[in-house]
Design an enzyme around this catalytic site. Structure first.
Site, short mmCIF file in Angstrom:
data_model
loop_
_atom_site.label_atom_id
_atom_site.label_comp_id
_atom_site.label_asym_id
_atom_site.label_seq_id
_atom_site.Cartn_x
_atom_site.Cartn_y
_atom_site.Cartn_z
N SER A 59 0.83 -1.20 0.00
CA SER A 59 0.00 0.00 0.00
C SER A 59 0.87 1.25 0.00
CB SER A 59 -0.89 0.00 1.24
OG SER A 59 -1.52 1.25 1.42
N TYR B 164 -2.32 -0.25 10.03
CA TYR B 164 -2.53 -0.83 8.69
C TYR B 164 -1.24 -0.73 7.87
CZ TYR B 164 -3.98 -1.05 3.81
OH TYR B 164 -4.06 -1.36 2.47
#
Length: 336
Positions: free
Chosen positions: A127, A152
């Site tokens: 990501s 995350y």
């Protein structure tokens, strides 16, 4: 090829599976169909895939070690695209354990499955969030990313480190793909485009964080899928020029690679909203708010490696991409 796509009921997973099936690959899709967002949307995505005779769906949680072991042992995949994960920056602040279960335990189960079953190439979703506190723009995969600002992001960085270990120890080719703000038809309801569209059409305010001063490298779903396929078809190779004296984070002496997949064109959030308003023919009621914990102000992908190594650069215009999403949204939810 026989390809495993984890997270096959997800936004990117379902779109990728369709592309692979259309070119003749055999695809096994797995997903746990959790209720992080509307399960009916996930089921609708899966319905598109059931029309292909070379597609098989297995409901499975990747954190289940025994189930993943049996999956790999029975199916014998050539390539794996690992997309299953607990997504969302803000959700990680209130539900941290979900990220450890899926993104860490789940990922080690996938790595072990690949290691013990002669998988030719594991590609996996990282990501743009891994860039965290970095401010040097555009974000380069060759830059250090040791300062995540959300759990995350930390789990995605962990995936990259875990993958490198397996590439080094077992010569498993692994490629991590840092996606930049993916949007388009069949998107996730927790993403800004989906939430903005719903609220604008219903006459409700939209929450605009950082007072609209965000810049995001919005990347259309078809561009993401094209990048994935090109990567999947080209297993990672060792970088023979790599040296520990000046270690390059994006490559290795092991068969390991990291790529950005982004549009390489950051857009101000208020410009994004204006484009959406034009497509909807309706003005938004904006609720301007400060920067959320865990968020970064800007994202901007350096995609030079994608161009040089794979001959590809995402190119969908924001106007066309948003228009395609709005058309899909009205059709799917039967809104005139």
């Amino acid at each position: 090829m026989k390809v495993l796509v984890t997270g096959a009921a997800g936004f990117i997973g379902s779109a990728l599976a369709i592309r692979l099936l259309e070119r003749g690959d055999e695809v096994v899709g797995v997903d746990n169909l959790n209720d992080y967002y509307d399960v009916n949307l996930k089921l609708a995505r899966l319905e598109q895939l059931r029309d292909y005779k070379n597609f098989k769906f297995i409901k499975l949680d990747i954190s289940d070690r025994t189930a993943v072991h049996e999956l790999f042992s029975h199916e014998k995949f050539q390539r794996v695209m690992h997309l299953a994960a607990q997504a969302g920056v803000r959700y990680s602040i209130t539900n941290p354990h979900a990220y450890i279960d899926s993104n860490i335990i789940g990922f080690i189960n996938i790595l072990e499955g690949c290691r013990h079953n002669s998988v030719e190439h594991l590609a996996y979703a990282s990501s743009s969030s891994v860039y965290g506190a970095n401010t040097h723009m555009p974000f380069s995969a060759h830059d250090n990313v040791d300062h995540p600002v959300s759990l995350y992001a930390a789990t995605k960085k962990s995936n990259e480190l875990m993958a490198h270990t397996y590439s080094h120890l077992y010569q498993l080719p692994t490629t991590g793909l840092r996606f930049f703000t993916v949007y388009g038809p069949w998107g996730r309801p927790d993403m800004s485009l989906f939430m903005f569209t719903r609220n604008i059409l219903e006459g409700k305010p939209i929450d605009v964080f950082n007072y609209g001063n965000h810049r995001r490298d919005f990347t259309y779903i078809d561009d993401i899928v094209e990048g994935i396929i090109r990567v999947l078809d080209k297993p990672a190779q060792p970088n023979v020029n790599w040296t520990g004296n000046h270690p390059d984070p994006a490559t290795s002496l092991a068969p390991y690679r990291i790529y950005n997949i982004g549009n390489n064109t950051p857009v101000n959030l208020l410009t994004f909203i204006e484009t959406l308003e034009k497509c909807l023919g309706k003005q938004a009621i904006k609720n301007l708010l400060p920067l959320q914990p865990g968020d970064v102000p800007d994202t901007y992908a350096d995609v030079a490696d994608l161009v040089n190594d794979l001959g590809y650069k995402p190119n969908m215009s924001l106007e066309t991409g948003i228009s395609n999403f709005v058309e899909w949204y009205r059709s799917f939810y039967k809104i005139n």
